[in-house]
Every structure is written in C-alpha cells, then in structure tokens.
Design a protein around this motif. Structure first.
Motif, PDB file in Angstrom:
ATOM      1  N   GLY A 156       2.957  -5.473   2.063  1.00 37.57           N
ATOM      2  CA  GLY A 156       1.956  -5.865   1.087  1.00 37.57           C
ATOM      3  C   GLY A 156       1.585  -7.315   1.276  1.00 37.57           C
ATOM      4  N   VAL A 157       0.426  -7.696   0.751  1.00 39.62           N
ATOM      5  CA  VAL A 157       0.039  -9.100   0.721  1.00 39.62           C
ATOM      6  C   VAL A 157      -0.297  -9.472  -0.717  1.00 39.62           C
ATOM      7  CG1 VAL A 157      -0.711  -9.431   3.100  1.00 39.62           C
ATOM      8  CG2 VAL A 157      -2.302  -8.449   1.465  1.00 39.62           C
ATOM      9  N   GLY A 175      -1.282 -16.836   0.464  1.00 40.93           N
ATOM     10  CA  GLY A 175      -0.471 -15.915  -0.327  1.00 40.93           C
ATOM     11  C   GLY A 175       0.854 -15.635   0.327  1.00 40.93           C
ATOM     12  N   ARG A 176       1.313 -14.412   0.177  1.00 39.73           N
ATOM     13  CA  ARG A 176       2.616 -14.010   0.714  1.00 39.73           C
ATOM     14  C   ARG A 176       2.496 -12.666   1.413  1.00 39.73           C
ATOM     15  NH1 ARG A 176       6.732 -18.058  -0.262  1.00 39.73           N
ATOM     16  NH2 ARG A 176       5.738 -19.378  -1.828  1.00 39.73           N
ATOM     17  N   LEU A 177       3.225 -12.527   2.499  1.00 41.53           N
ATOM     18  CA  LEU A 177       3.414 -11.237   3.151  1.00 41.53           C
ATOM     19  C   LEU A 177       4.714 -10.677   2.596  1.00 41.53           C
ATOM     20  CD1 LEU A 177       2.509  -9.161   5.299  1.00 41.53           C
ATOM     21  CD2 LEU A 177       3.831 -10.468   6.987  1.00 41.53           C
ATOM     22  N   VAL A 178       4.643  -9.481   2.014  1.00 37.28           N
ATOM     23  CA  VAL A 178       5.751  -8.936   1.229  1.00 37.28           C
ATOM     24  C   VAL A 178       6.253  -7.646   1.846  1.00 37.28           C
ATOM     25  CG1 VAL A 178       6.459  -8.163  -1.067  1.00 37.28           C
ATOM     26  CG2 VAL A 178       4.667  -9.904  -0.830  1.00 37.28           C
ATOM     27  N   GLY A 179       7.565  -7.518   1.965  1.00 38.96           N
ATOM     28  CA  GLY A 179       8.163  -6.312   2.508  1.00 38.96           C
ATOM     29  C   GLY A 179       8.033  -5.149   1.545  1.00 38.96           C
ATOM     30  N   PRO A 234       0.374 -12.315  -8.934  1.00 38.39           N
ATOM     31  CA  PRO A 234      -0.667 -12.205  -7.896  1.00 38.39           C
ATOM     32  C   PRO A 234      -1.055 -10.755  -7.638  1.00 38.39           C
ATOM     33  CG  PRO A 234       1.075 -13.712  -7.212  1.00 38.39           C
ATOM     34  CD  PRO A 234       1.581 -13.022  -8.440  1.00 38.39           C
ATOM     35  N   HIS A 235      -2.335 -10.541  -7.349  1.00 41.21           N
ATOM     36  CA  HIS A 235      -2.793  -9.212  -6.954  1.00 41.21           C
ATOM     37  C   HIS A 235      -2.211  -8.863  -5.590  1.00 41.21           C
ATOM     38  CE1 HIS A 235      -5.246  -5.725  -6.297  1.00 41.21           C
ATOM     39  NE2 HIS A 235      -5.843  -6.248  -5.248  1.00 41.21           N
ATOM     40  N   ARG A 236      -1.769  -7.622  -5.446  1.00 42.44           N
ATOM     41  CA  ARG A 236      -1.159  -7.172  -4.191  1.00 42.44           C
ATOM     42  C   ARG A 236      -1.978  -6.057  -3.561  1.00 42.44           C
ATOM     43  NH1 ARG A 236       5.156  -5.886  -4.030  1.00 42.44           N
ATOM     44  NH2 ARG A 236       5.076  -8.157  -4.396  1.00 42.44           N
ATOM     45  N   VAL A 237      -2.188  -6.152  -2.260  1.00 46.57           N
ATOM     46  CA  VAL A 237      -2.790  -5.090  -1.464  1.00 46.57           C
ATOM     47  C   VAL A 237      -1.719  -4.573  -0.514  1.00 46.57           C
ATOM     48  CG1 VAL A 237      -4.480  -4.547   0.336  1.00 46.57           C
ATOM     49  CG2 VAL A 237      -5.154  -5.920  -1.638  1.00 46.57           C
ATOM     50  N   LEU A 248      -8.640   0.784  -6.968  1.00 51.06           N
ATOM     51  CA  LEU A 248      -7.360   0.769  -7.664  1.00 51.06           C
ATOM     52  C   LEU A 248      -6.623  -0.545  -7.455  1.00 51.06           C
ATOM     53  CD1 LEU A 248      -6.064   4.395  -7.013  1.00 51.06           C
ATOM     54  CD2 LEU A 248      -7.132   3.468  -9.074  1.00 51.06           C
ATOM     55  N   LEU A 249      -6.093  -1.077  -8.538  1.00 51.38           N
ATOM     56  CA  LEU A 249      -5.383  -2.353  -8.499  1.00 51.38           C
ATOM     57  C   LEU A 249      -3.942  -2.197  -8.035  1.00 51.38           C
ATOM     58  CD1 LEU A 249      -6.705  -3.752 -11.901  1.00 51.38           C
ATOM     59  CD2 LEU A 249      -7.505  -4.357  -9.600  1.00 51.38           C
TER      60      LEU A 249
END
Length: 313
Positions: free
Chosen positions: A277-278, A226-230, A186-189, A70-71
């Motif tokens: 998330g990243v 990338g980015r580390l996202v809250g 950007p794709h987020r995990v 899943l995306l």
C-alpha cells in the motif's frame, strides 16, 4: 475479535448485542465516532458489539455502473473497524435479492434473528430495505416492535461534518492532506506490485508499480510524499518513507495511468507479487512533461529531497 463473511457464520448462541450498520467506506472520523459509541455502549451494558458492512458497494448492485471510487478495500475496512473496539465485524454480501428485502423483513432477519440486537446505532442518514424506504424513524418504530432501541448519530467529529463523498472530492483534487484530516489518517491505495516498464530503475529510482483494484479512489495525477506500506506477511510492519508518482509518464508519451512508489534510499527490495500500500502524506507537485531525460532526473532528485523533508516531519 470475530470476522463473519455473511450472517450464516454468526454463532447460534450469539447473545444480545449492540449493532451498528453501514457501508463505512473509508471508516472516516464520522464513522469512527459511531462505531466507538456502539462499542462503548456494549461494554457499559455487558453486551457484545457488532459492526455490519456490505460488499460490494450497494450502489453497484442497485445501479450498475454508478460505483463510487472506494476509499478502502474490504480487507482494510475490516481492519479499521476492528481497531475501533468492536467485538465482531460482519461483511454481508450485498445482492440484488437483499436490495429487494422490505425494511421490516430486513430488521427481523438480520438484527433480531441473527444478531439479537438490544441497541442499534447508525448514521442519521442511514437508509435500508427495498428502495431505501427505511430510515432512522422507521428503525426506531421497528425497535419498539422487536424490543431494541435505535439511535441515529450525525457524521460529525470535532464539529466537522464528514462524508465519504467529501473525501473523494478532495482526493480528485489532489488535496491529500485535507482528505487525511477527514479520514483521521493518511489515505491509502493498495495493490499487488507488478512489473512495469522499469524506467524508474533505469533512472536510479526503482519504483513499486501497484496494480490497484477496480473502483479504487486514486488521488489526482502528481507527485506526493508518503509511505510505502507492507500488506503481506513477508512485509508486515514495513512502513518506509516514499516519493509517489501518479500519472501516465508524459515524458515517455505514456498512456496507462500508474501508481508508483520509490522507497527512499532503498534499491534492495524485491516486491514483485507482494500486496503493498501507499499512504499519501502531502502533494509535492503536478505531473509535468520534461524536454529531456536529464531534466526529468534532476526534477526527480528534487522530488526525493522534498519527500524526505516531508516524511521526516
């Protein structure tokens, strides 16, 4: 903006609406075009727009064990759909019983009786009803019967045909920039930060180790910028440049595949238990096995500098 978890939450006095339906995994640029078209048509006609999505993925219910990576998480999918201007998002639980509903009954119970559809806009390859017998042609016929119009739109954006399958393939190859182009971002995990072996902290690069949900579409092993996202209230709005590592830590003979992110120049973050998330911006290198810890640390410094350059641009 309204969120409905199941159609039973639709208000009894909900007026006529413009409806779009799909799994919308990824909410990629093709999906965005369809949802925006529904929202714009609703505004033009003085109606409200509704986006229907399903959880879990229908493939897992109809053909257990075939669940595609899943995306997006369901929560993320809702947020993205809301950002496209739709007035309501309905997350419909996809069950074995629902999969057996004939196309005509699906249209009558969902589109007509619950949402009072005046117009329905879907992807041109949309299928519905038992054994996926319903298509855009049948939807149009049923629209004549139940007094709504229907249209199927190609999943195209700026001349590019886009599919969730294509994006998954790009991620499996580590091509996160190509995936981002198709997604429109950007794709987020996502996942909850858990305690790992804390090797990064011992090496001077404390990382957030994400425990991801099953079936998450994770890019190929490697190091990324990338980015580390809250993702929780405590860190809402947090977006920090990061170096991201995916793999089994072969230098330490690891076996478990992990997703770890080092927020550049931050060693003061207490993220355990937080939903984070990243976002993947670019691939830096493949996963490598080093002959010594010193060689690994030297390479990690280069990774961080490269991530700094990429995220600064």
């Amino acid at each position: 903006m309204r969120r409905w978890h199941g159609l039973d939450e639709v208000p009894a006095d909900w007026g006529r609406s413009v409806v779009t339906i799909g799994v919308f995994d990824g909410v990629h640029r093709g999906h965005q075009r369809i949802v925006r078209a529904a929202a714009e048509l609703a505004r033009e006609r003085g109606l409200r727009s509704v986006a229907i999505t399903f959880d879990p993925h229908p493939d897992e219910v109809v053909r257990p064990g075939t669940h595609p990576p899943l995306l997006t998480t369901t929560r993320r999918r809702i947020e993205l759909l809301e950002g496209l201007g739709t007035d309501a998002v309905a997350v419909v639980p996809f069950t074995l019983e629902l999969s057996k509903v004939p196309p005509d009954e699906f249209v009558q119970s969902v589109l007509v009786e619950r949402l009072h559809a005046a117009h329905v806009i879907v992807g041109e390859d949309f299928r519905f009803g038992h054994r996926a017998k319903g298509d855009v042609g049948l939807l149009t016929e049923l629209g004549d019967k139940y007094e709504f119009t229907a249209a199927g739109m190609p999943l195209v954006a700026n001349g590019d045909t886009i599919s969730s399958t294509y994006i998954r393939e790009r991620l499996e190859a580590g091509e996160v920039e190509e995936a981002a182009h198709a997604l429109g971002r950007p794709h987020r995990v996502e996942g909850v930060v858990v305690r790992g072996h804390q090797r990064g902290r011992a090496l001077g690069f404390p990382t957030a180790n994400l425990e991801t949900l099953p079936h998450t579409a994770i890019p190929a092993d490697g190091v990324y910028a990338g980015r580390l996202v809250g993702g929780s209230d405590r860190y809402a709005g947090f977006r920090w440049p990061a170096a991201i590592s995916i793999g089994t830590n072969p230098t330490f003979e690891g076996e478990e595949r992990t997703v770890e992110a080092y927020a550049l120049d931050r060693d003061d973050l207490d993220l355990y238990g937080e939903h984070m998330g990243v976002d993947f911006q670019a691939r830096i290198r493949d996963t490598l096995k080093f002959d010594s810890i010193d060689a690994l640390i030297e390479e990690m410094h280069r990774d961080v500098e490269r991530a700094r350059e990429i995220t600064a641009s």
